[in-house]
Design a protein around this motif. Structure first.
Motif, short mmCIF file in Angstrom:
data_model
loop_
_atom_site.label_atom_id
_atom_site.label_comp_id
_atom_site.label_asym_id
_atom_site.label_seq_id
_atom_site.Cartn_x
_atom_site.Cartn_y
_atom_site.Cartn_z
N PHE A 45 32.75 10.88 -48.16
CA PHE A 45 32.03 9.61 -48.10
C PHE A 45 31.95 8.91 -49.45
N THR A 46 32.38 9.58 -50.51
CA THR A 46 32.44 8.92 -51.83
C THR A 46 33.87 8.81 -52.36
N HIS A 47 34.85 9.18 -51.53
CA HIS A 47 36.25 9.16 -51.97
C HIS A 47 37.18 8.66 -50.87
N MET A 48 36.71 7.71 -50.07
CA MET A 48 37.50 7.27 -48.94
C MET A 48 38.83 6.65 -49.36
N SER A 49 38.87 6.04 -50.54
CA SER A 49 40.12 5.41 -51.00
C SER A 49 41.18 6.45 -51.36
N SER A 50 40.78 7.72 -51.47
CA SER A 50 41.75 8.79 -51.69
C SER A 50 42.39 9.26 -50.39
N LEU A 51 41.82 8.84 -49.26
CA LEU A 51 42.25 9.32 -47.97
C LEU A 51 42.95 8.26 -47.13
N LEU A 52 42.62 6.99 -47.38
CA LEU A 52 43.21 5.89 -46.63
C LEU A 52 43.62 4.79 -47.59
N PRO A 53 44.60 3.95 -47.20
CA PRO A 53 44.89 2.77 -48.01
C PRO A 53 43.63 1.92 -48.13
N SER A 54 43.54 1.09 -49.14
CA SER A 54 42.34 0.27 -49.32
C SER A 54 42.70 -1.06 -49.97
N GLU A 55 41.79 -2.01 -49.83
CA GLU A 55 41.93 -3.31 -50.50
C GLU A 55 40.66 -3.58 -51.29
N ARG A 56 40.84 -3.86 -52.57
CA ARG A 56 39.72 -4.00 -53.49
C ARG A 56 38.98 -5.31 -53.28
N VAL A 57 37.66 -5.23 -53.43
CA VAL A 57 36.79 -6.40 -53.51
C VAL A 57 36.27 -6.44 -54.93
N PRO A 58 36.87 -7.27 -55.81
CA PRO A 58 36.53 -7.19 -57.23
C PRO A 58 35.06 -7.52 -57.53
N GLU A 109 15.39 4.81 -58.04
CA GLU A 109 16.81 5.07 -57.80
C GLU A 109 17.05 6.55 -57.97
N ALA A 110 17.78 7.14 -57.02
CA ALA A 110 18.06 8.58 -57.08
C ALA A 110 19.40 8.85 -56.41
N TYR A 111 20.08 9.90 -56.88
CA TYR A 111 21.38 10.28 -56.33
C TYR A 111 21.42 11.79 -56.10
N PRO A 112 20.79 12.24 -55.01
CA PRO A 112 20.75 13.68 -54.74
C PRO A 112 22.11 14.27 -54.34
N GLY A 113 23.04 13.45 -53.92
CA GLY A 113 24.33 13.96 -53.48
C GLY A 113 25.13 14.59 -54.60
N ARG A 114 25.91 15.61 -54.25
CA ARG A 114 26.69 16.34 -55.25
C ARG A 114 27.74 15.47 -55.93
N PHE A 115 28.28 14.49 -55.23
CA PHE A 115 29.33 13.64 -55.78
C PHE A 115 28.84 12.21 -56.00
N ALA A 116 27.54 12.01 -55.89
CA ALA A 116 26.97 10.67 -55.96
C ALA A 116 26.60 10.29 -57.39
N ALA A 117 26.64 8.99 -57.67
CA ALA A 117 26.29 8.46 -58.98
C ALA A 117 26.20 6.94 -58.85
N PRO A 118 25.59 6.26 -59.82
CA PRO A 118 25.46 4.81 -59.72
C PRO A 118 26.79 4.08 -59.56
N HIS A 119 27.88 4.62 -60.11
CA HIS A 119 29.17 3.93 -60.03
C HIS A 119 29.98 4.33 -58.79
N ARG A 120 29.50 5.29 -58.00
CA ARG A 120 30.25 5.75 -56.85
C ARG A 120 30.17 4.73 -55.72
N ARG A 121 31.29 4.49 -55.05
CA ARG A 121 31.30 3.67 -53.85
C ARG A 121 31.11 4.58 -52.64
N PHE A 122 30.18 4.21 -51.78
CA PHE A 122 29.84 5.02 -50.61
C PHE A 122 30.43 4.39 -49.35
N GLN A 123 30.97 5.24 -48.49
CA GLN A 123 31.46 4.77 -47.19
C GLN A 123 30.25 4.38 -46.35
#
Length: 405
Positions: A45-58, A109-123
């Protein structure tokens, strides 16, 4: 004897190779379940662009500032015969990212997830639907789309002869298209799972999946939650604007609200690539909070009307009896109504929320001036108990902030 040994070794290699190939085929057929279940889904859920093609929203050229005013949120809520804290909520409902805005300030603001962080994009899964709705409202105000009464096939002639040949844009916005079946994530042949197999390249095209659904009722008369309805709305938007969802979101939403990070849409593996307008937007928690604040302020951002105010008003409630809280029908949650691709909460505040499977929430109470973002990694797509506990806790949080001034 040497020949026998050579034959045995060769046979063993062939057997091992066949077993490995069978394992790869099994993983390919079951990739959806593997990606979406613990323990992998928190990473997925924090690395979906590694699994599918994607298009950036700058991100915006000049990111906006979210004023920070950190404070302790010492509140409790009652659930399942016990009293719990906000920290308990995160553990019990597998929170990965969490942010709270009050009066336009980031108070928590909190990021309890193991791979979560302020810069992470979430599915964000079906929370994407609410983004698609905002973009449609902008396109209507621009005149790119004539009216919500327009028929879908006026923009998508490739759907002529399908179950979507007849419903209007309005019908799809309220999930009353009259097309499709139950959104059952456990049924491998449900429309949403046929769509996902097409997106991941396992079977057929996205268009074939959309055209495969059948009509079940007269458009505009019965609520039936369907990701395929929003997939079609995304195609309407792209046809009307001449832009992909990512391009239009960048120009008319992400840039104007000053998003600080790139977002992206996951795309289908097969050609032609297409974004899932009902479930493939990925963004940071902070930028999603900006979007929530925009909606809480009637679509206005620092004096600029980004989403039409009348469109935001529609998202509080449709005013239709069969879409009111508790009236959506069997198989749908009793604590919500529906309008304009948002779940409505009713009551004097007319609060509303975007929801995504596996525990994604964008909770907006304009009267209390509170926006809450919660991303999660539930073990299953839909869990009424986890949803109920989260809704109870977020309601308590809004009450706490409103009372605390």
């Amino acid at each position: 004897m040497a020949g026998d040994r050579t034959w045995a070794v060769g046979a063993g290699v062939v057997t091992a190779t066949a077993a490995a190939a069978a394992g790869v085929r099994w993983m390919w057929r079951h990739q959806d379940a593997l990606m979406l279940r613990p323990p992998l889904n928190e990473w997925t859920f924090t690395h979906m662009s590694s699994l599918l093609p994607s298009e950036r929203v700058p991100r915006a050229a000049r990111p906006s500032v979210l004023p920070r005013a950190p404070r302790a949120l010492d509140l409790t809520y009652a659930w399942d015969g016990a009293t719990h804290t906000l920290s308990d909520l995160h553990v019990r409902t597998r929170t990965t990212g969490f942010a709270v805005l009050h009066r336009g300030q980031l108070v928590h603001e909190a990021y309890p997830g193991r791979f979560a962080a302020p810069h992470r994009r979430f599915q964000l899964f079906s929370l994407t639907k609410s983004v698609t709705s905002a973009l449609l409202g902008i396109a209507l105000e621009d005149g790119a789309i004539g009216s919500t009464d327009d028929k879908v096939v006026a923009y998508c002639p490739h759907l002529a002869g399908s179950a979507f040949d007849g419903p209007s844009i309005e019908d799809l916005l309220h999930m009353t298209s009259g097309a499709g079946g139950t959104e059952d994530y456990e049924d491998p042949d449900s429309p949403v799972n046929r769509l996902m197999r097409a997106v991941t390249g396992q079977r057929g095209t996205v268009l074939e999946a959309v055209r495969s659904v059948l009509p079940h009722s007269r458009p505009g008369t019965r609520f039936n939650y369907s990701t395929i309805d929003t997939q079609v709305l995304g195609w309407v938007l792209e046809a009307a604007t001449g832009r992909t969802l990512a391009q239009y979101a960048a120009e008319r939403l992400w840039g104007p609200i000053g998003a600080e990070s790139d977002a992206y849409y996951a795309l289908s593996r097969g050609l032609p690539r297409t974004a899932v307008g009902g479930g493939s937007f990925n963004a940071t928690v902070r930028d999603l909070a900006r979007f929530g604040l925009l909606m809480a302020r009637g679509g206005q951002w620092h004096g600029t009307q980004v989403v039409p105010r009348w469109w935001v008003e529609r998202s509080h409630g449709a005013g239709l009896p069969h879409l009111e809280v508790g009236a959506l029908g069997e198989g749908h949650p009793t604590g919500y109504g529906y309008s304009n691709q948002w779940w409505t909460l009713g009551g004097p505040h007319r609060a509303f929320t975007g929801l995504g499977i596996y525990g994604q929430f964008l909770w907006i109470d304009p009267v209390a001036d509170v926006v809450v973002v919660k991303t999660s990694a539930w073990p299953v797509a839909d869990d009424p108990a986890l949803d109920g506990e989260t809704a109870t806790a977020l309601t308590a949080l809004v009450t706490h902030l409103a009372a605390d001034g």
